[in-house]
Every structure is written in structure tokens, then in C-alpha cells.
Design an enzyme around this catalytic site. Structure first.
Site, PDB file in Angstrom:
ATOM      1  CE  LYS A   1      -3.992   5.175  -1.129  1.00  0.00           C
ATOM      2  NZ  LYS A   1      -5.034   5.549  -2.125  1.00  0.00           N
TER       3      LYS A   1
ATOM      4  CE1 TYR B   1      -3.981   2.096   0.857  1.00  0.00           C
ATOM      5  CE2 TYR B   1      -2.657   2.966   2.666  1.00  0.00           C
ATOM      6  CZ  TYR B   1      -3.786   3.029   1.873  1.00  0.00           C
ATOM      7  OH  TYR B   1      -4.714   4.014   2.098  1.00  0.00           O
TER       8      TYR B   1
END
Ligand SMILES: NC(=O)c1ccc[n+]([C@@H]2O[C@H](COP(=O)([O-])OP(=O)(O)OC[C@H]3O[C@@H](n4cnc5c(N)ncnc54)[C@H](O)[C@@H]3O)[C@@H](O)[C@H]2O)c1
Length: 243
Positions: A158, A154
Site C-alpha cells: 500500500k 500489505y
């Protein structure tokens, strides 16, 4: 009565990951501010209910599939003659410490967050160029800025969205298109599994998660015609967490 003081009458807005959480509240507020809103999600049943509640159009699609993405953009342009604002918000978590992450955990998370943001933005560019106007608002995260245990996939996705935001901002500026990002911290399904005693660790000086609707003011600001000189910015909307 809308919470937003910007007027989006006549604008066509696409919000991804809109069946619930932040995306649903952004869709509601764009709709209340006069826009035609296409709510995108791969969860069809939840999406239909959310779109009916908000008074927006439901566009079932998987943001990691090019054909789906291009179909949604073509439908929005066919039905309204334009596409003005894209909010790349769809997201998933597959959290594990990095030595336990599977290839699938890695690839799925990158495909949805970074891949979806790229695919939707790419599909909008010809229309933005023809209009000489476009607004893209991406959704990154504290984890993308600072890292977080259990979220290597993640965090990579991101952080990638931040690089993408800045690159797209540079490439598209000449066409009247701005590309910015928010870094939210809001109470949604994504934060629901955080134990009560941990909440203080993952909130900032403002000691609570935001209501998802509190993300809308920043998104609307970036999406407004008035913010045309602001691009490539990552704005934390996180109660001071990332200070
Ligand atoms: N809630 C927070 O505090 C927080 C913090 C940092 C970042 N974010 C980011 O904000 C965004 C929204 O998160 P949320 O908290 O509202 O989560 P959520 O889980 O409530 O909503 C995410 C939505 O995205 C949809 N989605 C997932 N994969 C999809 C795909 N492949 N195609 C289409 N739709 C898909 C889901 O079905 C869901 O409706 C995400 O990008 C998330 O990473 C949230």
C-alpha cells in the site's frame, strides 16, 4: 437517483475488485451516474451476480496477470471506443507478523495490490494518451501510511501504491491524466474479522466504519472532469483515523 452530483454519461469506467465491498459500491454509483462500467474480479460467480445487480459488465480477470489485464482494457475499448476512468481497488490480505510471513504471503500481496495497480494503469496509458484524458484512482490504506502489526506485506504494497500514484501523476500529467488515491475505512468482508471490542481502536473520531458506498464521493470527485487540476493526492476517507 444517483448519490453523485457528477455526470459520467459517455464515460467508460473500469473498477477492479468489484465483486463485493468498496469496488461493488463504486461500480453501482458510477453506473447510476451514467457511465458504462466494467467490473473486474477473479471471483467469477460473485462477480456475475454483482454485475447483474448493478447493471454493469462483468470482466473476470486476475489483476496480477498481464494477459488478463490487457484483455479487459482491450474489451472495454473495443466495446465503447474509449477508457476514461480506472479505479485500482482489488485487494487481498495475508496477515501474519513478519517473521511468520512466507514468501508466498509476501509475493501474492504485492502482486495483487502494487502489481495490479501498475499493470492496469500501464495498459490504459496508450488510450489515455490518444484521448488526452484519463483519471486513475488508486486505493491505498492507513497501513500504507502508518504501518500496522501483522501487515508488513500489505503495508509495503500500500505504501508502494502511494509512490506509484505520485510517479504516475508526474509522468502522465502532460497527457491530461490525473492519478490520485484514497485511503478508505469501510465495513466490508476485509474488516469483518475485526472483533467488536477492537473496532474503537481501528476507527477514527467518527466512531464507526463507513458504509462502502461512502467511498464513492471522493472517488467520483477525483474521477470528474472538474478535478483536472488535482493530481498526486492521497485522500483519507477514514473518519479522521489517520489525522
Ligand atoms: N475496507 C476497508 O476498511 C479498507 C481499508 C483500507 C484499504 N482498503 C482497500 O480497499 C480495497 C477494497 O477492499 P474491500 O474492503 O472492499 O475488500 P473486499 O475483500 O470486500 O473486496 C476486494 C475484492 O478484490 C477482489 N480481488 C482480490 N484479488 C484479486 C485479483 N488478483 N484479481 C481480481 N480481483 C481480486 C476480491 O475477489 C474481492 O471481490 C482493497 O484494496 C483494500 O486493501 C479497504
Amino acid at each position: 437517483m444517483s448519490n453523485l452530483s457528477f455526470d459520467f454519461t459517455g464515460r467508460t469506467v473500469v473498477v477492479t475488485g468489484a465483486a463485493r465491498g468498496i469496488g461493488k459500491e463504486l461500480s453501482r454509483q458510477f453506473r447510476e451516474a451514467g457511465a458504462t462500467v466494467f467490473m473486474v474480479d477473479f471471483d467469477g460467480a460473485e462477480l456475475d451476480a454483482a454485475a447483474a445487480e448493478v447493471g454493469a459488465k462483468a470482466a473476470q480477470a486476475d489483476v496480477s496477470e498481464t494477459e488478463d489485464v490487457e484483455r479487459v482494457v482491450a474489451t472495454a475499448v473495443d466495446e465503447t471506443g474509449r477508457i476514461d476512468i480506472l479505479v485500482n481497488n482489488a485487494g487481498i490480505l495475508r496477515d501474519r507478523v513478519l517473521w511468520k510471513l512466507t514468501d508466498d504471503d509476501w509475493e501474492q500481496v504485492l502482486a495483487v495490490h502494487a502489481g495490479g495497480t501498475f499493470r492496469f494503469t500501464r495498459a490504459c496509458v496508450p488510450h489515455f494518451r490518444a484521448q488526452q484524458f484519463g483519471r486513475v484512482v488508486n486505493v491505498t490504506s492507513y497501513t500504507g501510511l502508518h504501518g500496522n502489526r501483522g501487515q508488513a506485506n500489505y503495508a509495503t504494497a500500500k505504501a508502494g501504491i502511494i509512490g506509484f500514484t505520485k510517479t504516475a501523476a508526474k509522468e502522465l500529467a502532460a497527457f491530461g491524466v490525473t492519478v490520485n488515491a484514497i485511503s478508505p475505512n469501510a465495513a466490508t468482508r476485509m474488516t469483518a474479522s475485526i472483533p467488536e471490542e477492537k473496532i474503537a481502536e481501528v476507527t477514527g473520531p467518527i466512531p464507526r466504519f463507513a458504509d462502502p458506498a461512502e467511498m464513492a464521493a471522493a472517488v467520483a470527485f477525483f474521477a470528474s472532469e472538474e478535478a483536472g487540476y488535482i493530481t498526486g493526492v492521497v485522500l483519507p476517507v477514514d473518519g479522521g483515523l489517520s489525522m
